[in-house]
Each structure stands twice: as C-alpha cells, then as structure tokens.
Design a protein around this motif. Sequence first.
Motif, PDB file in Angstrom:
ATOM      1  N   LYS A 108      -2.733  -2.281  -7.278  1.00 41.03           N
ATOM      2  CA  LYS A 108      -2.555  -1.494  -6.057  1.00 41.03           C
ATOM      3  C   LYS A 108      -2.414  -2.393  -4.835  1.00 41.03           C
ATOM      4  O   LYS A 108      -1.644  -2.097  -3.921  1.00 41.03           O
ATOM      5  CB  LYS A 108      -3.721  -0.525  -5.887  1.00 41.03           C
ATOM      6  CG  LYS A 108      -3.746   0.591  -6.916  1.00 41.03           C
ATOM      7  CD  LYS A 108      -4.925   1.533  -6.692  1.00 41.03           C
ATOM      8  CE  LYS A 108      -4.940   2.641  -7.730  1.00 41.03           C
ATOM      9  NZ  LYS A 108      -6.104   3.555  -7.560  1.00 41.03           N
ATOM     10  N   ALA A 109      -3.166  -3.489  -4.814  1.00 43.20           N
ATOM     11  CA  ALA A 109      -3.078  -4.407  -3.676  1.00 43.20           C
ATOM     12  C   ALA A 109      -1.680  -5.003  -3.564  1.00 43.20           C
ATOM     13  O   ALA A 109      -1.115  -5.078  -2.460  1.00 43.20           O
ATOM     14  CB  ALA A 109      -4.119  -5.515  -3.815  1.00 43.20           C
ATOM     15  N   TYR A 110      -1.114  -5.403  -4.678  1.00 42.23           N
ATOM     16  CA  TYR A 110       0.209  -6.014  -4.602  1.00 42.23           C
ATOM     17  C   TYR A 110       1.311  -4.985  -4.343  1.00 42.23           C
ATOM     18  O   TYR A 110       2.368  -5.333  -3.801  1.00 42.23           O
ATOM     19  CB  TYR A 110       0.480  -6.864  -5.846  1.00 42.23           C
ATOM     20  CG  TYR A 110      -0.118  -8.251  -5.681  1.00 42.23           C
ATOM     21  CD1 TYR A 110       0.493  -9.186  -4.859  1.00 42.23           C
ATOM     22  CD2 TYR A 110      -1.332  -8.586  -6.275  1.00 42.23           C
ATOM     23  CE1 TYR A 110      -0.065 -10.436  -4.658  1.00 42.23           C
ATOM     24  CE2 TYR A 110      -1.905  -9.830  -6.074  1.00 42.23           C
ATOM     25  CZ  TYR A 110      -1.263 -10.754  -5.252  1.00 42.23           C
ATOM     26  OH  TYR A 110      -1.828 -11.991  -5.032  1.00 42.23           O
ATOM     27  N   ARG A 114       3.764  -5.492  -1.289  1.00 42.47           N
ATOM     28  CA  ARG A 114       5.213  -5.340  -1.414  1.00 42.47           C
ATOM     29  C   ARG A 114       5.760  -4.433  -0.310  1.00 42.47           C
ATOM     30  O   ARG A 114       6.814  -4.711   0.274  1.00 42.47           O
ATOM     31  CB  ARG A 114       5.585  -4.771  -2.783  1.00 42.47           C
ATOM     32  CG  ARG A 114       7.080  -4.487  -2.894  1.00 42.47           C
ATOM     33  CD  ARG A 114       7.509  -3.936  -4.236  1.00 42.47           C
ATOM     34  NE  ARG A 114       8.893  -3.470  -4.159  1.00 42.47           N
ATOM     35  CZ  ARG A 114       9.959  -4.246  -4.170  1.00 42.47           C
ATOM     36  NH1 ARG A 114       9.825  -5.551  -4.248  1.00 42.47           N
ATOM     37  NH2 ARG A 114      11.166  -3.733  -4.082  1.00 42.47           N
ATOM     38  N   LYS A 115       5.067  -3.361   0.002  1.00 37.05           N
ATOM     39  CA  LYS A 115       5.519  -2.483   1.087  1.00 37.05           C
ATOM     40  C   LYS A 115       5.625  -3.261   2.394  1.00 37.05           C
ATOM     41  O   LYS A 115       6.586  -3.097   3.151  1.00 37.05           O
ATOM     42  CB  LYS A 115       4.555  -1.308   1.253  1.00 37.05           C
ATOM     43  CG  LYS A 115       4.692  -0.214   0.219  1.00 37.05           C
ATOM     44  CD  LYS A 115       3.786   0.960   0.577  1.00 37.05           C
ATOM     45  CE  LYS A 115       3.873   2.079  -0.440  1.00 37.05           C
ATOM     46  NZ  LYS A 115       3.001   3.219  -0.081  1.00 37.05           N
ATOM     47  N   CYS A 116       4.608  -4.093   2.660  1.00 37.97           N
ATOM     48  CA  CYS A 116       4.649  -4.896   3.880  1.00 37.97           C
ATOM     49  C   CYS A 116       5.857  -5.829   3.859  1.00 37.97           C
ATOM     50  O   CYS A 116       6.562  -5.975   4.871  1.00 37.97           O
ATOM     51  CB  CYS A 116       3.365  -5.709   4.020  1.00 37.97           C
ATOM     52  SG  CYS A 116       1.871  -4.744   4.260  1.00 37.97           S
ATOM     53  N   ASN A 117       6.106  -6.470   2.724  1.00 38.13           N
ATOM     54  CA  ASN A 117       7.223  -7.403   2.626  1.00 38.13           C
ATOM     55  C   ASN A 117       8.568  -6.702   2.774  1.00 38.13           C
ATOM     56  O   ASN A 117       9.489  -7.231   3.404  1.00 38.13           O
ATOM     57  CB  ASN A 117       7.161  -8.146   1.293  1.00 38.13           C
ATOM     58  CG  ASN A 117       5.993  -9.110   1.215  1.00 38.13           C
ATOM     59  OD1 ASN A 117       5.476  -9.556   2.232  1.00 38.13           O
ATOM     60  ND2 ASN A 117       5.559  -9.435   0.007  1.00 38.13           N
ATOM     61  N   VAL A 118       8.694  -5.519   2.192  1.00 36.94           N
ATOM     62  CA  VAL A 118       9.935  -4.743   2.341  1.00 36.94           C
ATOM     63  C   VAL A 118      10.156  -4.405   3.809  1.00 36.94           C
ATOM     64  O   VAL A 118      11.265  -4.569   4.347  1.00 36.94           O
ATOM     65  CB  VAL A 118       9.882  -3.466   1.483  1.00 36.94           C
ATOM     66  CG1 VAL A 118      11.019  -2.517   1.857  1.00 36.94           C
ATOM     67  CG2 VAL A 118       9.952  -3.805   0.003  1.00 36.94           C
ATOM     68  N   TYR A 148      -4.646  -9.053   1.845  1.00 36.80           N
ATOM     69  CA  TYR A 148      -4.925 -10.358   1.250  1.00 36.80           C
ATOM     70  C   TYR A 148      -6.375 -10.782   1.466  1.00 36.80           C
ATOM     71  O   TYR A 148      -6.963 -11.466   0.608  1.00 36.80           O
ATOM     72  CB  TYR A 148      -3.974 -11.415   1.822  1.00 36.80           C
ATOM     73  CG  TYR A 148      -2.712 -11.593   1.023  1.00 36.80           C
ATOM     74  CD1 TYR A 148      -2.759 -11.983  -0.314  1.00 36.80           C
ATOM     75  CD2 TYR A 148      -1.454 -11.391   1.603  1.00 36.80           C
ATOM     76  CE1 TYR A 148      -1.601 -12.145  -1.050  1.00 36.80           C
ATOM     77  CE2 TYR A 148      -0.285 -11.555   0.878  1.00 36.80           C
ATOM     78  CZ  TYR A 148      -0.365 -11.933  -0.459  1.00 36.80           C
ATOM     79  OH  TYR A 148       0.777 -12.085  -1.201  1.00 36.80           O
ATOM     80  N   HIS A 149      -6.980 -10.383   2.565  1.00 33.61           N
ATOM     81  CA  HIS A 149      -8.360 -10.838   2.803  1.00 33.61           C
ATOM     82  C   HIS A 149      -9.315 -10.189   1.799  1.00 33.61           C
ATOM     83  O   HIS A 149     -10.294 -10.819   1.380  1.00 33.61           O
ATOM     84  CB  HIS A 149      -8.761 -10.566   4.268  1.00 33.61           C
ATOM     85  CG  HIS A 149      -9.727  -9.459   4.519  1.00 33.61           C
ATOM     86  ND1 HIS A 149      -9.349  -8.134   4.589  1.00 33.61           N
ATOM     87  CD2 HIS A 149     -11.075  -9.480   4.746  1.00 33.61           C
ATOM     88  CE1 HIS A 149     -10.410  -7.388   4.843  1.00 33.61           C
ATOM     89  NE2 HIS A 149     -11.471  -8.165   4.940  1.00 33.61           N
TER      90      HIS A 149
END
Length: 570
Positions: A108-110, A114-118, A148-149
């Motif tokens: 779920k974290a990744y 991924r949403k942030c990166n998109v 990430y934290h």
Amino acid sequence: MKSKITYIGLFICMALISSCSDFLEVENRNSVTDDVLWSEEQNADLFLNDMYNDLLPDANKVTQHLDQFSDNSDVGTNWMAGYANIGIAQITPENYPTGFSDVWDWEKAYKKIRKCNVFIKKVTESTLSDSYKQHRISEARFLRAFVYHWLWMTYGGVPLITVPLDNQNTDIPLENPRATAQETFDFIVSELGEVAPLLNETETGNNAGRATKGAALTLKGWCELYHASAQRNPANDIERWKTAAKTCKSVMEMGVYSLASDFDVLFMTNNNSESIFARQYGPDKGNNKEMHFGPPAIGSSRSGWGNFQPTQQLVDEFSMENGLPITDPASGYDPNNPYEGREKRFYATILYNGSKWRNEFEIMTQLGGNNSIDLGYSNDNTHTGYYARKRLNENKELSMFGNETSYENYMFFRYGEVLLNFAEAENEVNGPTKEVLDAINLVRTRNGNMPKVEDTFKSLNKESMREIIRRERRVELCFEDKRWWDIRRWEIADKLPDGSPGVMNVPLKGMLIEENNGTLTYTIVDVRDRKFLPKMYLMPLPQGAIDRNSVIAAQNGGVDNWVNGQNPGY
C-alpha cells in the motif's frame, strides 16, 4: 498508459463524492481523460486530493492503534496485533503487523508513492502554470516523504523510487535495490528541506489540511530527532541532536503555532492553533472513535468496544498536582486513594473507577461494576481497570454513539510535540538550559496544569532532565500513536540502559479493585506477559516483496547487515 490514467481519474472522481475533507469536495466529472486531467488545475487537484485522502482513511474507527503495540495500552481482544504479534514476539516476514490503518504496509505504501510520482511527472510535463506546478508539486513531494518516513522508521533502508514505474518502459528498471537506512533518511530530509520554503505558511478554509511550511519542517525535525536517537545513532553523534534542535526551533520561531489553551478540548476543535498537520474530517464524514475506543457500558446501554485500555504503567506516569511523580515521598500520593490529587491531564485522559463519563454516567471498573475489569479476555471490558477519555467526544448524543459520526481531525503533528522534540534534542546538546525549560514548561503548565519544572525539581542535569522529558512525552502524547516510535528509537523496549528488562519485557499491569464492607482495596496485578526481541526494532521486509525483487534478494552485508535483502534476525 492513457487508459490506465483515465481509470485512475474516474476512480478519484467517484471516491471524492464521499470525501471527508473540505478541500476534497469537488464536482464529480464522471470520467476524466489523461489529456484533460493534466490540463486543468481543478482536475489535477482531483488526483492530488486523493493522495491526501490515502494518508489515513479510517483514523477514527481503526481498531488497532500504535499505543497497543507499546506499554501504554492493552488490546481489546487477543486476536489483535498488539497481542498476537508484537506482544509475544511472533513476527516473521510472513506474519508481521502493518501498523494502524496499514501505515507501513509495504504494498500500500508503494502504491501511494507511485501516485505521488505520477502526479509529479504529469504536472511537470503539463502546460499548467508555473505557480501551480511549484506549489502542488511541493505538496506531492511532501506527501511522498511522509509515506517514506513511515517506511524508514519501520524497515530502515527501502527502495527510493521517484519516477512512475512502467513495465512497457525498459529504460526504467522495475526492480530497485534497497537504499541504506542513511540514504533513505538523507532523501527524506533533503526533500522536506527543499519543499518547505515553497509551501504556504498557513492553509485555511477549504484548503485546511494541505501541506504547509510548518508541516514540512515539523516532519523534518521529527525524522532528525529519530536519526539522533540511540537506535539510529549508537555513537551518539552530537551533531545529529544539534540539527534536530535547529529544525524544531525554526518551527517555533515561525510564530504561526501556539498551544491550545485547554487540553480538554484540544482534540475537539479542528485546525486550532496547535494543529500543524492533520487528517481532515468534516460533519458526518468521519468514523466513530467513541464506539471503538470508549467504555462498553453507558448506563444500561452497551455502545463501546473499549479498545483504549491504559496500562497501570502509563497511569503511574501522571504526576501529582504539585508536579512530583507519585514515587516521590513528598508528592502526597496515597495508594489507598490513587486517583486523588493528580495533575489535570490525568483527568482529561483516563477513565478510572468512579470517574464520570459524559458528566452523567459513573464508570465502575471494580469487580462487579458496570464496566468491571475483565481479567480473562472474555468480553470487551477493560483488562487493566482503565479506559481512555482522551480524543473522545463526550458531548455527542447518546443515541449517536453507535453511528459513524466522529468528525474530529486526526493530528499527525501538533505544536506541543514540537516543543517536546526541541526540548529533548537541545537537552542532549546543552543540558537543561533556559530554552529547554521554557519549552517543557509551556507544555507542562498549560491551563494551570502544574508548576514549572525548576519549581518542582531543585537539582537538574542532563540525565534527570532526560527522564522528565520522556515522562512528559509519554503523558502528553499518549493515545496519539507516538509511544511505539519512542520506545524503539530510545532502544528501551528490550532492555534498559542499566541492563534490566525493557518496557516491553515486563508484564503489562492493571488495577484490580475490590469492595469489602464498603471499603475499596487496590491491588496492582499482572495482566499478561510480553516479549520483545532486539531484532524487533526493525520490522521484517515482507517475504513476498523480496521474492518479487531479485535485486533486493541479492543484497547482503553492508552497513545495515542485510541477509538476502532481509533485516538482521529474520
């Protein structure tokens, strides 16, 4: 790729119909094509707002909170992770807790990352205005660092992915190695340091809850404090403490935040002066924390699950109203009348035998009482003799206690914690200076709570001040999902500095109260044994994540001492 983004846009639009944050409440457009999504600010905001929505979707109803993983609270039932995994050291790569609301769930974290990166990629490539790009991309970078934290505190080093992975783009490897714990920390604080000056100092109205400069600096200061603590700083590099103190002080010097005047209502007033970053809720949009966490019996009604169950260890940390701990002979503590004369935070935090709930119902945890202690995990009643009052809204109509209508925000960070963070870091650098005392006293004396530290303890040094600060953290921040991180970063869960058993390797304790001919007797009892192993300061990487990534599986040794990509001991 275009069809996938169209689906994501459609999902977001549909999900936001029932959104629980003002700035998430946008018009439903049914479907948004890739081109349209990234050509209009309002449409791009749909994507970003859903990222905020992902941070903690069910904070007010989550049955398992991090205080249950620590020595602050027992669990409601023995199937919960605080009992079945953490409490008995049954943690493996195939069987590990994922935190409250799955905050460190690997998959779920990744997905969130991924949403942030998109978002960052698409907005960067779009024709949207430069001002929009700068501000909203900074928000997305903050949210990515926030996710990430959680991973960094939980696992140590993790793969640092900053672009959307695409199995049709062979130029970007799909399998990424773990960065070291130090590299992961460096990435997080670098990102937060860069975006902080690009964010607004305040966000109000419909934008309340968005990332701000203060939120970025507070998260940065917290990570730096963690990085300075024993678990990540075995050599006790003093420069790390200096860095944390400096960042925390920069938040204090902003002049934006102040302590709420009344601890009793701090959590009942959304976006007050103390709130720095919070998961936003609105009327009729939250879930029911009163039902999940409150006492089971209210009069003749059964309306709660009792999942907040303070331990005797926590209760004993609350000072007397004269500021002294109950272990001090001068405190006036009476073990035959243990709830008299305690500091004000005690009465705002703990429901004990004889206390009033909703100013009407007397809570009786004594044997045979309406919320009697349960020593056998046979029902929803407390196993420790206590329930929690903190964060629960007692002004709700009784008929509403079973409905999902708790709309108070969940505060990730508040100013009281920043003051405590600064005091801890600065004390490690310079001892109990005036700055340290001033920060602690602001928290300690809020609303006439207690005398100042220096008026209570006549002799102070770095070591004694450290213990005072740790006690203040435990009392002030209990049931805010902080204690779990503290006992891990201080490395006091398995053993104490003197070699005695750590706070998680001694029995969890409660208070058994019995009445005999009108006289109450108070007996501290062991509720259950627990076990914490040194390897548990880091969680194991999920075995499935390693099996799917041959690059991680090939990582051995190094500064973090991995074995086939896994943390030591697993």
